[in-house]
Design an enzyme around this catalytic site. Structure first.
Site, PDB file in Angstrom:
ATOM      1  N   CYS A  49      -4.395  -3.584   3.950  1.00 27.27           N
ATOM      2  CA  CYS A  49      -3.795  -3.299   5.255  1.00 27.27           C
ATOM      3  C   CYS A  49      -4.778  -3.514   6.417  1.00 27.27           C
ATOM      4  O   CYS A  49      -5.107  -4.639   6.715  1.00 27.27           O
ATOM      5  CB  CYS A  49      -3.192  -1.893   5.246  1.00 27.27           C
ATOM      6  N   GLU A  89       0.864  -1.184   0.000  1.00 31.55           N
ATOM      7  CA  GLU A  89       0.000   0.000   0.000  1.00 31.55           C
ATOM      8  C   GLU A  89       0.911   1.249   0.000  1.00 31.55           C
ATOM      9  O   GLU A  89       2.037   1.192   0.519  1.00 31.55           O
ATOM     10  CB  GLU A  89      -0.836  -0.058   1.295  1.00 31.55           C
ATOM     11  N   LYS A 135     -10.488   0.475  -0.012  1.00 24.87           N
ATOM     12  CA  LYS A 135     -10.352   0.079   1.398  1.00 24.87           C
ATOM     13  C   LYS A 135     -11.579   0.430   2.243  1.00 24.87           C
ATOM     14  O   LYS A 135     -12.030   1.580   2.248  1.00 24.87           O
ATOM     15  CB  LYS A 135      -9.110   0.745   1.976  1.00 24.87           C
TER      16      LYS A 135
HETATM   17  C1  ACM Z   1      -2.950   0.832   7.496  1.00 25.89           C
HETATM   18  O1  ACM Z   1      -4.056   0.340   7.370  1.00 25.89           O
HETATM   19  N1  ACM Z   1      -2.375   1.495   6.498  1.00 25.89           N
HETATM   20  C2  ACM Z   1      -2.192   0.687   8.763  1.00 25.89           C
END
Ligand code: ACM
Length: 230
Positions: free
Chosen positions: A156, A50, A123
């Site tokens: 992430c 990411e 996300k």
């Molecule tokens: C994250 O989700 N970039 C820690």
């Protein structure tokens, strides 16, 4: 890394790199060199961390960084598409995506071996100050079939919620690609559990390095990119 399941196989490379905030040209150059190396070593699929192109700018708490965002044909994704086509490989790349003039997402894209985006995921679980920069993902956790595997994508901090991997597993994923910028220590262990409980592979590409912050508390990224089997 060589993965083998049912009658399918895949040669896979994870890119673990240090990225500098805002230095998109330099970060793209670094990543493209690593992609060339991985492809010449025989990778058929590559996963980048990411924030590989922008650095982890939300950690800076500086609200002037919206101009790091780009559409899915901006400089970082154009470079990825060119490399995927040139090497005839699949690449999963996450960018700070701008859609239209006022929507911003933390978006992972699966690019096929012809250089076309064949899957997108934005996300869901935004971490800490990411909420200052991103809209919450508006695309469902999804699985994309590339022939040799059905690939699910989570990003992430999605790891922290068991429903993410379970949703992808129920949707038929063989393998979850997990681009990350991890600072918390628990994720590598938790991913082992996600694999056991869902009978899937998970591949995590994380960054390394340290980022200074205005608040003084530098962020240390834990590296430890990993491939875990079912
Ligand atoms: C994250 O989700 N970039 C820690």
């Amino acid at each position: 890394c060589f993965l083998n399941w049912e009658s399918n196989e895949m040669r896979l490379a994870l890119i673990q790199m240090d990225s500098k905030v805002g230095e998109i040209d330099r970060n793209v150059d670094t990543a493209m060199g690593m992609i060339d190396q991985a492809a010449s070593d025989g990778a058929s699929m590559i996963l980048l961390p990411e924030y590989w192109s922008t650095g982890f700018f939300p950690g800076l708490r500086d609200y002037k960084l919206y101009d790091l965002a780009a559409p899915d044909d901006g400089p970082a994704m154009s470079a990825i598409k060119t490399k995927a086509h040139e090497h005839r490989i699949h690449i999963v790349s996450t960018i700070y995506e701008r859609e239209g003039s006022d929507l911003y997402y933390d978006t992972a894209m699966l690019v096929n071996d012809e250089g076309r985006i064949i899957g997108k995921y934005r996300k869901t679980h935004l971490f800490d100050t990411e909420k200052n920069y991103f809209d919450r993902g508006d695309l469902p956790l999804s699985v994309f079939d590339i022939g040799s595997a059905r690939i699910g994508v989570m990003i992430c901090f999605d790891w922290r919620f068991p429903e993410s991997a379970r949703t992808l597993s129920l949707a038929g994923a063989d393998l979850i690609a997990h681009p990350s910028n991890l600072v918390l220590p628990h994720c590598p262990q938790a991913i082992i559990t996600r694999c056991l409980e869902n009978r899937i592979f998970v591949i995590t590409a994380n960054r390394v390095g340290i980022e200074e912050r205005i608040s003084g508390n530098p962020l240390h990224f834990i590296g430890q990119s990993q491939v875990v089997d079912p």
